[in-house]
Design a protein around this motif. Structure first.
Motif, PDB file in Angstrom:
ATOM      1  N   TRP A 108       0.821  -1.212   0.000  1.00 54.14           N
ATOM      2  CA  TRP A 108       0.000   0.000   0.000  1.00 54.14           C
ATOM      3  C   TRP A 108       0.857   1.265   0.000  1.00 54.14           C
ATOM      4  N   SER A 109       0.294   2.346  -0.548  1.00 54.61           N
ATOM      5  CA  SER A 109       0.952   3.645  -0.495  1.00 54.61           C
ATOM      6  C   SER A 109       1.124   4.054   0.968  1.00 54.61           C
ATOM      7  N   GLU A 110       2.045   4.948   1.185  1.00 47.42           N
ATOM      8  CA  GLU A 110       2.391   5.359   2.548  1.00 47.42           C
ATOM      9  C   GLU A 110       1.201   5.999   3.276  1.00 47.42           C
ATOM     10  N   ALA A 111       0.517   6.909   2.609  1.00 43.53           N
ATOM     11  CA  ALA A 111      -0.531   7.682   3.286  1.00 43.53           C
ATOM     12  C   ALA A 111      -1.911   7.430   2.684  1.00 43.53           C
ATOM     13  N   LEU A 112      -2.903   7.600   3.518  1.00 39.81           N
ATOM     14  CA  LEU A 112      -4.297   7.581   3.089  1.00 39.81           C
ATOM     15  C   LEU A 112      -4.656   9.006   2.699  1.00 39.81           C
TER      16      LEU A 112
END
Length: 124
Positions: A108-112
């Protein structure tokens, strides 16, 4: 007769070697979702964003103000989603994360990325 060669590494040198090996084989995360745009009607919202390079898809979440938790809404391949079944005239927060596949797992990408959106009131 063969001679044995004795080779020793200091702890620091060993750590540098291991770190460089890890960097060569580390899997990078996809970029965070950017450039969001929204649209809304009485019972649904539409969220669009710029595609992330290397992303296999996106996880879409809706914040539940009562439980104070993010609830999964969809996993989509493209850079947009429609979330329906919402109440008219209410505020919502939609969260989006990019992911890519590596050895059968989602990275997953680092941030939401959080997007505030409101449904339209009825009869407008």
């Amino acid at each position: 007769m063969k001679k044995a060669i004795k080779f020793t590494l200091s702890t620091a040198a060993l750590l540098v070697l291991l770190a460089s090996l890890f960097t060569c084989f580390a899997v990078s995360r996809p970029a965070n979702v950017e450039n969001t745009r929204t649209g809304a009607r009485e019972n649904y919202v539409i969220v669009k964003w710029s595609p992330c390079e290397g992303a296999a898809g996106y996880g879409v979440f809706l914040y539940n103000f009562t439980s104070k938790k993010w609830e999964s809404q969809a996993v989509v391949k493209g850079a947009s989603v429609t979330i329906d079944g919402l109440k008219p005239g209410k505020n919502y927060i939609v969260g989006i994360r990019a992911y890519k596949k590596y050895n059968g797992k989602n990275i997953w990408s680092e941030a939401l990325t959080k997007v505030k959106v409101s449904t339209r009131p009825e009869n407008l």
